[in-house]
Design an enzyme around this catalytic site. Structure first.
Site, PDB file in Angstrom:
ATOM      1  N   SER A 193       0.836  -1.207   0.000  1.00 11.06           N
ATOM      2  CA  SER A 193       0.000   0.000   0.000  1.00 11.06           C
ATOM      3  C   SER A 193       0.867   1.252   0.000  1.00 11.06           C
ATOM      4  CB  SER A 193      -0.941   0.009   1.215  1.00 11.06           C
ATOM      5  OG  SER A 193      -0.209  -0.008   2.417  1.00 11.06           O
TER       6      SER A 193
ATOM      7  N   ASP B 110       6.081   2.783   6.652  1.00  5.37           N
ATOM      8  CA  ASP B 110       6.116   2.112   5.345  1.00  5.37           C
ATOM      9  C   ASP B 110       6.341   3.115   4.212  1.00  5.37           C
ATOM     10  OD1 ASP B 110       5.526  -0.046   6.887  1.00  5.37           O
ATOM     11  OD2 ASP B 110       3.637  -0.565   5.905  1.00  5.37           O
TER      12      ASP B 110
HETATM   13  N1  LIG Z   1      -0.197  -2.408  -7.041  1.00 12.25           N
HETATM   14  C1  LIG Z   1      -1.288  -1.933  -6.445  1.00 12.25           C
HETATM   15  N2  LIG Z   1      -2.283  -1.364  -7.175  1.00 12.25           N
HETATM   16  C2  LIG Z   1      -3.379  -0.871  -6.556  1.00 12.25           C
HETATM   17  N3  LIG Z   1      -3.600  -0.925  -5.227  1.00 12.25           N
HETATM   18  C3  LIG Z   1      -2.666  -1.477  -4.464  1.00 12.25           C
HETATM   19  C4  LIG Z   1      -1.459  -2.014  -5.017  1.00 12.25           C
HETATM   20  N4  LIG Z   1      -0.725  -2.499  -4.003  1.00 12.25           N
HETATM   21  C5  LIG Z   1      -1.449  -2.282  -2.873  1.00 12.25           C
HETATM   22  N5  LIG Z   1      -2.594  -1.675  -3.130  1.00 12.25           N
HETATM   23  C6  LIG Z   1      -3.640  -1.271  -2.146  1.00 12.25           C
HETATM   24  O1  LIG Z   1      -3.142  -1.527  -0.847  1.00 12.25           O
HETATM   25  C7  LIG Z   1      -3.966  -2.479  -0.140  1.00 12.25           C
HETATM   26  C8  LIG Z   1      -3.113  -3.408   0.698  1.00 12.25           C
HETATM   27  O2  LIG Z   1      -2.641  -2.676   1.773  1.00 12.25           O
HETATM   28  P1  LIG Z   1      -2.302  -3.311   3.181  1.00 12.25           P
HETATM   29  O3  LIG Z   1      -1.702  -2.220   3.959  1.00 12.25           O
HETATM   30  O4  LIG Z   1      -3.491  -3.998   3.758  1.00 12.25           O
HETATM   31  O5  LIG Z   1      -1.188  -4.421   2.875  1.00 12.25           O
HETATM   32  P2  LIG Z   1       0.368  -4.245   2.625  1.00 12.25           P
HETATM   33  O6  LIG Z   1       0.690  -2.802   2.478  1.00 12.25           O
HETATM   34  O7  LIG Z   1       0.741  -5.136   1.504  1.00 12.25           O
HETATM   35  O8  LIG Z   1       0.995  -4.825   3.977  1.00 12.25           O
HETATM   36  P3  LIG Z   1       1.633  -4.021   5.248  1.00 12.25           P
HETATM   37  O9  LIG Z   1       0.842  -2.767   5.406  1.00 12.25           O
HETATM   38  O10 LIG Z   1       1.453  -4.945   6.415  1.00 12.25           O
HETATM   39  O11 LIG Z   1       3.049  -3.827   4.893  1.00 12.25           O
HETATM   40  C9  LIG Z   1      -4.684  -3.227  -1.253  1.00 12.25           C
HETATM   41  O12 LIG Z   1      -5.922  -3.744  -0.744  1.00 12.25           O
HETATM   42  C10 LIG Z   1      -4.895  -2.137  -2.304  1.00 12.25           C
HETATM   43  O13 LIG Z   1      -6.019  -1.350  -1.987  1.00 12.25           O
HETATM   44  C1  LIG Z   2       1.414  -2.684  11.376  1.00 10.44           C
HETATM   45  C2  LIG Z   2       2.245  -1.489  10.967  1.00 10.44           C
HETATM   46  O1  LIG Z   2       3.050  -1.110  12.090  1.00 10.44           O
HETATM   47  C3  LIG Z   2       3.214  -1.826   9.860  1.00 10.44           C
HETATM   48  C4  LIG Z   2       2.576  -2.315   8.600  1.00 10.44           C
HETATM   49  O2  LIG Z   2       3.602  -2.582   7.653  1.00 10.44           O
HETATM   50  C5  LIG Z   2       1.318  -0.364  10.596  1.00 10.44           C
HETATM   51  C6  LIG Z   2       2.002   0.979  10.503  1.00 10.44           C
HETATM   52  O3  LIG Z   2       3.108   1.165  11.030  1.00 10.44           O
HETATM   53  O4  LIG Z   2       1.388   1.872   9.889  1.00 10.44           O
HETATM   54 MG   LIG Z   3       0.212  -1.383   3.982  1.00 13.65          MG
END
Ligand SMILES: Nc1ncnc2c1ncn2[C@@H]1O[C@H](COP(=O)(O)OP(=O)(O)OP(=O)(O)O)[C@@H](O)[C@H]1O
Ligand SMILES: C[C@@](O)(CCO)CC(=O)[O-]
Ligand SMILES: [Mg+2]
Length: 374
Positions: free
Chosen positions: A147, A205
């Site tokens: 994300s 992030d």
């Molecule tokens: N390549 C992409 N294109 C469009 N939307 C995306 C893409 N990558 C991520 N997203 C958006 O981000 C959301 C995922 O975010 P989420 O924060 O839940 O997971 P993450 O970022 O992969 O993991 P984390 O936050 O734990 O590192 C997806 O549901 C989508 O809405």
């Molecule tokens: C779970 C969390 O600590 C990390 C997600 O990659 C959320 C955040 O820091 O925003």
């Molecule tokens: Mg995320």
């Protein structure tokens, strides 16, 4: 923007320690990954704005005039320091035909895009007529900062399309980085995108997605780690889907319910990050086995803590058990609840043991691996 447009990319990340605690003002240590998200920005045709997001199955387009009118309906001032308002997001959901709870990956991706596009253009100029395509090497929703990488790419592209930042490419150069102050602006707007997707992100992030490298993050303060030794880490995707937003909200609920029990756990996670940073900065750049027992113990303790605050998952327990049976230590990374785990590979771990661990992980359904360097 040239007729060929601009290609932007941002890396995913791995959090070594401090996930969740960092949302509550504690420190986190994170490193950028080799896996990246890419965005292609091209001049649009016919006063239209188009987005293509193959990773979440989205292809949408709007009239620029229609978006300008929509922007006029969102009464509040837009600023990179102001949280997206609930009413603003409700208007955008209604406009895009997104359900009120907006939890599906495609809905969140459209919502973040629309918010960032209207907010950035309101501050810096007109809604741009551009074609945007985003694709990624990162698994979506697996703890590797997909994300944030998405939001960083969008922020850079939209700021560029609205002429709020320069074109960093000089004649004859194929790649370039924006200057520091423009990177800070990209980071601030990416944080807004993360706010739309996550609700209450810490900012770690998008900081790694913007700046790359290895860093310590605490309450908005970003510090590059002084020296980063080579760390071999096995990354395993349990393939269990989860939402960072839901997990972050769950931890907050637990802290509110049991503050006297949960706050000391967050303090302990903070101390783990401090200890880990000290060890990393004391380690020589070349692999040196004697530092690993401490790093392994810190992984184990933190994994227990993350279970205590409610972000574990049976698939992650299994991952830890399987790697432990080969003498290797693992913890979840990112928001947990499934997603990815990381396993420390000490320099004296035999290739045979690592291969055997990978085989057993595959046998139990955790099918994707890659080695990364920190
Ligand atoms: N390549 C992409 N294109 C469009 N939307 C995306 C893409 N990558 C991520 N997203 C958006 O981000 C959301 C995922 O975010 P989420 O924060 O839940 O997971 P993450 O970022 O992969 O993991 P984390 O936050 O734990 O590192 C997806 O549901 C989508 O809405
Ligand atoms: C779970 C969390 O600590 C990390 C997600 O990659 C959320 C955040 O820091 O925003
Ligand atoms: Mg995320």
């Amino acid at each position: 923007m040239s007729e060929h447009g601009l290609l932007v990319s941002a890396p995913g990340k791995v959090i070594l320690h401090g996930e969740h605690a960092v949302v509550h003002g504690k420190a986190a240590l994170a490193v950028a990954l080799g896996l990246r998200t890419f965005l292609r920005l091209r001049p649009g045709g016919g006063e239209r704005l188009r987005i293509h997001l193959p990773g979440v199955g989205v292809r949408r387009e709007w009239d620029v005039a229609e978006l300008s009118a929509l922007r006029g309906r969102l009464t509040a001032d837009f600023d990179e320091s102001k949280s997206p308002g609930v009413e603003q997001l409700d208007v955008l959901k209604e406009f895009a035909g997104i359900a009120a709870d907006a939890s599906a990956p495609d809905s969140l991706a459209i919502l973040a895009f629309l918010y960032m596009c209207l907010a950035i253009s309101a501050k810096y100029g007109d809604v741009p007529s551009v074609d945007i395509a985003v694709w990624s090497e990162l698994p979506t929703g697996a703890g590797l900062g997909s994300s944030a990488a998405y939001a960083v790419c969008l922020a850079a592209a939209l700021l560029h399309a609205c002429r709020a930042i320069s074109c960093p490419l000089k004649d004859g150069e194929a790649t370039a980085r924006w200057p520091e102050e423009e990177m800070s602006l990209i980071n601030s707007w990416a944080f807004q995108g993360e706010r739309v997707i996550h609700g209450n992100p810490s900012g770690v992030d998008n900081a790694v997605g913007t700046w790359g490298g290895a860093l310590r993050y605490q309450s908005g303060k970003i510090t590059s780690l002084k020296r980063v030794p080579t760390l071999r880490i096995l990354l395993t995707n349990t393939k269990v889907p989860r939402s960072t937003k839901v997990l972050v909200a769950g931890v907050k609920e637990k802290i509110l319910k049991f503050p006297a029990i949960m706050n000391p756990v967050l303090d302990s996670i903070d101390a783990i990050s401090q200890e880990c940073q000290s060890v990393l900065e004391a380690m020589p750049t070349n692999p040196s086995p004697e530092y690993y027992p401490v790093l392994e113990e810190l992984f184990d303790i933190n994994q227990h803590h993350l279970n205590v605050i409610g972000v574990g998952h049976p698939s992650l327990d299994r991952l830890c058990r399987v790697t432990a049976s080969h003498g290797l230590h693992s913890k979840l990374t990112g928001a947990g609840g499934g997603g990815c785990g990381i396993t420390l590979l000490p320099p004296d771990a035999t290739p045979l043991a690592v291969e055997a661990a990978k085989r057993d992980l595959c046998a139990c359904g955790c099918a994707e691996h890659c080695d990364i360097l920190g």
